[in-house]
Scaffold this active site. Structure first.
Site, short mmCIF file in Angstrom:
data_model
loop_
_atom_site.label_atom_id
_atom_site.label_comp_id
_atom_site.label_asym_id
_atom_site.label_seq_id
_atom_site.Cartn_x
_atom_site.Cartn_y
_atom_site.Cartn_z
N LYS A 44 69.32 0.39 67.53
CA LYS A 44 68.58 0.39 68.78
C LYS A 44 69.41 1.06 69.88
O LYS A 44 70.64 0.96 69.88
CB LYS A 44 68.30 -1.07 69.17
CG LYS A 44 67.59 -1.27 70.47
CD LYS A 44 67.41 -2.77 70.70
CE LYS A 44 67.06 -3.07 72.14
NZ LYS A 44 68.14 -2.78 73.08
N LYS A 47 76.00 2.17 69.31
CA LYS A 47 75.98 3.02 68.11
C LYS A 47 76.99 4.17 68.22
O LYS A 47 77.81 4.38 67.33
CB LYS A 47 74.57 3.59 67.99
CG LYS A 47 74.12 3.95 66.63
CD LYS A 47 72.63 4.21 66.62
CE LYS A 47 72.08 5.03 67.75
NZ LYS A 47 71.70 4.39 68.95
N LYS A 88 70.14 13.02 74.32
CA LYS A 88 71.05 12.69 75.42
C LYS A 88 72.38 13.41 75.30
O LYS A 88 73.12 13.55 76.26
CB LYS A 88 71.31 11.17 75.47
CG LYS A 88 70.15 10.37 76.02
CD LYS A 88 70.61 9.00 76.55
CE LYS A 88 71.37 8.14 75.57
NZ LYS A 88 70.57 7.72 74.40
N ASP A 118 65.50 3.61 66.42
CA ASP A 118 65.02 3.34 65.08
C ASP A 118 64.21 4.56 64.63
O ASP A 118 64.11 5.55 65.35
CB ASP A 118 64.22 2.04 65.01
CG ASP A 118 63.22 1.91 66.13
OD1 ASP A 118 63.14 2.84 66.95
OD2 ASP A 118 62.51 0.89 66.18
#
Lengths: 290, 519
Positions: free
Chosen positions: A10, A15, A41, A126
């Site tokens: 998520k 991450k 991003k 996801d």
């Protein structure tokens, strides 16, 4: 053949932080690493590059310079950093961007040219559409890892990822290497994530405790491995790196139906709520993406 | 030919077309990436060559652009559908397959007496993708279409043509193919021809051959020393196909024509051939390299059999790989004896057409492959080609173009795909005696003094339309001569039609007026 893994989770769950620290740790262990950020991003690899961003694959294509020499940029300890890039928020199709970037790298032999020992795809969110599933298709990554906290929505995203893995597993897609539990503050949170993996035929490869060291290093534009190599946290990432490189596990997860997941989670969340009031604050804090 | 793969980290990526093809991938790189292709240029051929060598080729945007084909429909939709014992599935919204409808009729104009098979009956299906398929994914629809194709036609192969739609939503075509292949007898061949993947329609050629090499060509059981692979005969006319067959037949060789009207076994045996010979090098390049790399089938890319000297050389190249060196000299001698007097007669007439001793000028509009073979032929006829128009240009033909510039001197070169307005402008400004256009590239239009003609149409069965080999060189010479001598077509055209563009446009001295320089 290099080991190719994809890391999902998520948004805001840590991450890219985990991925970059994993890359840095693997690199310190002597492996040649390529990290490919698959997020418009364009910030997957910044902590490997002293906080500086790099030109993205898609920007290079967009300028049509035909210059395929400058897609890969060296970061901490010679790690090959690549950012797929993509559209500005609210326009275009980020999923197609991931497809186009990976095809460009793959079909032109750019990855082969650098022949890294391990390639890590750091993928946004996801598996929302076909584009974001690209890295787990046959022929790209062979193992998927997912980063999650004990936050319900993060686990919900993991459950969705499992559905994606299941979908592509019939067609030679990547299987699950393991779940990375992140931002862990209590053993109850570990128990919750562990329970989730047990019920979905998967496993936790490593728990990463919540640590102010990570945040401080990020603000300095570096990974914990680089900024605080002697910290306990850095050792956690090195341990994760050693596990990942030796991990041959390939789980075919059995995700919950959405209703069942909510039922399962509510039991755990009640327990967490009962356990200590301060835990509630953490859930909210984590849900806000810090 | 030796292909090195000595690429190291950070090494220069120029000349990357020399790299080994990676047939394990789902598809090829696009032509921009593989060979620095472009379809926007106007200027000296020498400048383009220099830009290409220095890696400075790009594709700037036009502010005004006329429509043309895409990677899917310019080439694949009208040729893959001709493969006889196969079915084509357009994995696309229904409109993407519309382009091949007309071709069924066009090809039916070829009389069966000339060898067009009567089983030819374009079998194709479309998944007819709808909004719901885009939202939820369409793998089930593709799966159903494959099973239907098998059930209805029992084909030897099922080709899947992908589209922008499947590309954008990231359909896992290979995943579906892997899953369903076990359920059907036909070999499934997915081709990645998503229109958006490239601005160069030539990427479609590479994508097609990639799939053929990956899925359809079989390991050779035996070498067929008398078999010659010839691809893309329909870039020319039907008569050219017959001429190639005639000439190679005289050498005791058989032609493996692919892909138009071929059978699936013709593709399977590509690996057994003695050589792959070019008709259209920009088209055949990927196949030729792939067959050489994977199965050791030798190839050459230049020249194509257009004009006497190029046909001589084309035949000699084939003879070298088939052990027909002696026979070929005899053949060339015989053919020259028959055809040279006819060609000479045409040349004489062109001499008589000279004004003030100047050679008549021709502006040809061709694919880059045809460009490098047709210019020497015009020279043989005693025609001058101070300029040329090509559909595309990339690194594949640098050496050949350089040779032409060295031999014939520099010339103005326009590169565009289907930009009729730019062609009309160049034609007006250069004012050649004759402008030859491609039917998809502007057709013919009225000119006050001089002539525009379409050079050929795919599948044209008329003997007068031939261009290849010796018979074709003479037929084409006659065609050109008629265009000069009989102007009634153009007279009528001028009288009956308005000018296509305003005078202002013809007066612009830069045909790339609408180029967006800022991008």
């Amino acid at each position: 053949m290099p080991k190719q893994i994809a890391i999902y989770g998520k948004g805001g769950i840590g991450k890219s932080t985990t991925t970059s620290n994993l890359s840095a740790a693997l690199s310190d262990l002597g492996y040649s690493v390529m990290q490919i950020g698959c997020d418009p991003k364009n910030d997957s690899t910044t902590t490997l590059r002293k906080g500086k961003s790099i030109p993205t694959v898609l920007d290079t294509v967009r300028q049509r310079s035909g210059d395929l020499d400058n897609l890969v940029h060296e970061g901490y300890n010679g790690i090959y950093c690549v950012e797929a890039g993509g559209p500005e928020p609210g326009v275009g199709c980020a999923g197609r961007g991931i497809i186009a970037a990976i095809e460009l790298l793959d079909n032109n032999g750019i990855i082969d040219e650098y022949s890294p020992d391990i390639i890590i795809y750091d993928v946004l969110g996801d598996v929302v559409c076909g584009g974001f599933a690209m890295p787990i298709r046959k022929g790209i990554a062979d193992q998927v890892y997912t980063v999650t906290s004990s936050d319900y929505m993060a686990i919900y995203a993991v459950n969705n990822l499992f559905k994606g893995i299941l979908k592509y597993s019939n067609n030679g897609g990547a299987l699950l290497g393991g779940v990375i539990g992140n931002s862990i503050k209590s053993s109850l949170q570990e128990d919750m994530i562990k329970d989730f993996t047990e019920r979905t035929n998967s496993d936790v490869i490593q728990f990463v405790p919540r640590s102010p060291t990570v945040t401080r290093c990020e603000l300095d534009g570096v990974t914990t491995i680089e900024g605080a190599p002697d910290s306990r946290q850095a050792e956690v990432y090195r341990e994760l790196a050693r596990k990942v490189i030796n991990n041959k596990d390939k789980y075919l997860p059995t995700p919950f139906d959405n209703d069942d997941l909510a039922d399962w989670a509510s039991g755990w969340i009640n327990q967490l709520l009962l356990n200590r009031k301060v835990e509630i604050d953490n859930i909210q804090e984590e849900a806000s993406g810090i | 030919m030796v292909h090195g793969n000595g690429h190291h980290r950070g090494s220069c990526r120029k000349n990357k077309i020399k790299r080994i093809l990676d047939l394990d991938k789902d598809t090829c790189p696009n032509r921009e990436q593989r060979a620095n292709g472009t379809n926007v240029y106007y200027g000296k051929a020498s400048q383009l060559l220099q830009d290409a060598k220095e890696g400075n080729i790009n594709i700037p945007d036009r502010k005004f652009q006329q429509s043309g084909g895409c990677v899917l429909n310019f080439y694949l939709s009208n040729r893959v559908t001709t493969i006889r014992d196969a079915v084509t599935i357009f994995n696309a919204p229904v409109g993407c397959s519309a382009g091949s409808l007309g071709y069924r009729e066009l090809y039916r104009g070829v009389p069966e007496a000339l060898g067009r098979t009567n089983e030819y009956n374009n079998a194709w299906l479309t998944t007819n993708l709808q909004q719901e398929d885009v939202i939820y994914g369409a793998s089930e629809k593709l799966r159903d279409a494959i099973l239907k194709a098998e059930e209805r036609y029992h084909p030897q192969a099922i080709f899947i043509l992908t589209s922008c739609t499947t590309g954008i939503i990231g359909e896992d075509i290979e995943g579906t193919v892997d899953e369903v292949q076990a359920e059907v007898n036909a070999k499934i061949v997915p081709i990645h021809c998503e229109g958006i993947r490239s601005r160069l329609v030539q990427t479609g050629y590479d994508a097609f051959w990639h799939a053929i090499l990956k899925y359809l060509v079989k390991e050779p059981e035996k070498k067929q020393d008398d078999l010659v692979n010839v691809a893309s005969m329909l870039s020319y006319t039907w008569q050219d196909r017959l001429e190639i067959k005639r000439l190679l037949g005289k050498l005791g060789l058989r032609v493996n024509f692919i892909p138009e009207f071929a059978t699936v076994s013709d593709f399977e045996q590509l690996s057994e051939a003695a050589v792959t010979a070019p008709i259209c090098p920009t088209y055949t390049d990927y196949l030729s390299r792939g067959l050489e790399q994977k199965y050791g089938v030798p190839y050459f890319l230049y020249p194509s059999p257009v004009g006497f000297s190029s046909t001589d050389e084309w035949l000699r190249n084939i003879a070298k790989y088939t052990g027909k060196e002696d026979e070929v000299e005899k053949l060339i001698e015989e053919e020259h004896k028959i055809w040279e007097p006819k060609l000479n007669a045409i040349k004489q007439e062109f001499v008589s057409l000279r004004k003030n001793g100047e050679k008549p000028t021709v502006l040809g509009s061709l694919g880059q492959g045809r460009l490098v073979s047709q210019m020497p032929y015009f020279d043989e006829l005693g025609l001058a080609t101070p300029a040329a128009m090509a559909q595309d240009f990339d690194d594949l033909l640098i050496d050949e173009l350089e040779e032409i510039v060295e031999k014939s001197g520099d010339f103005q070169l326009m590169v565009n795909t289907f930009q009729a307005a730019e062609q009309a402008n160049v034609t007006t400004n250069l004012d050649p005696d004759l402008t030859l256009t491609c039917p998809f590239q502007g057709g013919t239009w009225e000119r006050d003094n001089n002539v525009t003609r379409i050079h050929s149409l795919r599948g044209d069965p008329e003997p007068t339309s031939a261009q290849a080999g010796y018979a074709g060189a003479v037929a084409f010479g006659n065609f050109l001569l008629h265009a000069f001598k009989n102007r009634s077509y153009h007279k009528t055209l001028s009288e009956k039609t308005e000018k296509s563009y305003k005078d202002w446009w013809y007066e612009q001295d830069n045909p790339l007026y609408y180029l967006n320089e800022s991008k």
